[in-house]
Design a protein around this motif. Structure first.
Motif, PDB file in Angstrom:
ATOM      1  N   ALA A  14       0.833  -1.200   0.000  1.00 47.69           N
ATOM      2  CA  ALA A  14       0.000   0.000   0.000  1.00 47.69           C
ATOM      3  C   ALA A  14       0.870   1.255   0.000  1.00 47.69           C
ATOM      4  N   PRO A  15       0.278   2.396  -0.383  1.00 48.03           N
ATOM      5  CA  PRO A  15       1.022   3.660  -0.369  1.00 48.03           C
ATOM      6  C   PRO A  15       1.579   4.041   1.003  1.00 48.03           C
ATOM      7  N   ASN A  16       1.017   3.479   2.071  1.00 49.62           N
ATOM      8  CA  ASN A  16       1.524   3.798   3.414  1.00 49.62           C
ATOM      9  C   ASN A  16       2.813   3.047   3.744  1.00 49.62           C
ATOM     10  N   GLY A  17       3.303   2.222   2.801  1.00 48.02           N
ATOM     11  CA  GLY A  17       4.558   1.510   3.001  1.00 48.02           C
ATOM     12  C   GLY A  17       4.423   0.197   3.745  1.00 48.02           C
ATOM     13  N   ARG A  18       3.208  -0.173   4.138  1.00 45.43           N
ATOM     14  CA  ARG A  18       2.985  -1.421   4.867  1.00 45.43           C
ATOM     15  C   ARG A  18       2.555  -2.533   3.928  1.00 45.43           C
ATOM     16  N   GLU A  22       0.458  -6.404   7.384  1.00 48.40           N
ATOM     17  CA  GLU A  22       0.573  -5.326   8.371  1.00 48.40           C
ATOM     18  C   GLU A  22      -0.696  -4.476   8.395  1.00 48.40           C
ATOM     19  N   ASN A  23      -1.240  -4.182   7.226  1.00 48.41           N
ATOM     20  CA  ASN A  23      -2.471  -3.397   7.166  1.00 48.41           C
ATOM     21  C   ASN A  23      -3.658  -4.175   7.723  1.00 48.41           C
ATOM     22  N   ALA A  24      -3.700  -5.478   7.518  1.00 51.04           N
ATOM     23  CA  ALA A  24      -4.765  -6.303   8.101  1.00 51.04           C
ATOM     24  C   ALA A  24      -4.689  -6.252   9.628  1.00 51.04           C
ATOM     25  N   ASP A  89      -6.589   4.041   1.208  1.00 53.20           N
ATOM     26  CA  ASP A  89      -5.242   3.846   0.670  1.00 53.20           C
ATOM     27  C   ASP A  89      -4.790   2.394   0.642  1.00 53.20           C
ATOM     28  N   VAL A  90      -5.433   1.537   1.414  1.00 56.28           N
ATOM     29  CA  VAL A  90      -4.913   0.173   1.528  1.00 56.28           C
ATOM     30  C   VAL A  90      -5.786  -0.880   0.847  1.00 56.28           C
ATOM     31  N   ARG A  91      -7.008  -0.534   0.481  1.00 59.48           N
ATOM     32  CA  ARG A  91      -7.895  -1.535  -0.129  1.00 59.48           C
ATOM     33  C   ARG A  91      -7.948  -1.394  -1.640  1.00 59.48           C
TER      34      ARG A  91
END
Length: 101
Positions: A14-18, A22-24, A89-91
Motif C-alpha cells: 500500500a502507499p503507506n509503506g505497509r 501489516e495493514n490487516a 489507501d490500503v484496499r
C-alpha cells in the motif's frame, strides 16, 4: 438487530509503506478499539483470510447493531470515519452486505 458484513481485498504493498498483512493487523486493532465506544454496536469481529484462494477476500468484518439507527450512527461516527480514510489507501476492493435479523 442489524448485521453489517464487509469484505476487503488489500493492496500487496500500500502507499503507506505497509504490507497487506501489516495493514490487516492495523485494521483489526482499529476495529477492536471501537468495542464499547460506538452506541448500539453489540459485536465487532475482524479476521484475516487464511485460505488465500483466488476467490478469497483478505479481510472480513462482522458487526452487529441493536438497530438500523445504530448502524447509521456507526457509519457516520468520527472513529469509523478515521478507519474509512485509512482503508481508502490500503484496499483494492470492497464488498458489503447489510441485513436485518
Amino acid at each position: 438487530m442489524f448485521v453489517h458484513i464487509v469484505f476487503w481485498r488489500l493492496h500487496d504493498a500500500a502507499p503507506n509503506g505497509r504490507t497487506k498483512e501489516e495493514n490487516a493487523r492495523e485494521l483489526k486493532r482499529r476495529f477492536e478499539a471501537l468495542d464499547g465506544i460506538i452506541p448500539g454496536l453489540t459485536r465487532c469481529e475482524l479476521g484475516a483470510d487464511v485460505s488465500r484462494t483466488p476467490e478469497s477476500a483478505d479481510v472480513a468484518l462482522l458487526t452487529e447493531f441493536d438497530s438500523r439507527a445504530a448502524l447509521e450512527g456507526y457509519q457516520s461516527h468520527p472513529l469509523h470515519q478515521e478507519i474509512v480514510a485509512f482503508l481508502k489507501d490500503v484496499r483494492s476492493e470492497r464488498r458489503v452486505v447489510d441485513y436485518e435479523i
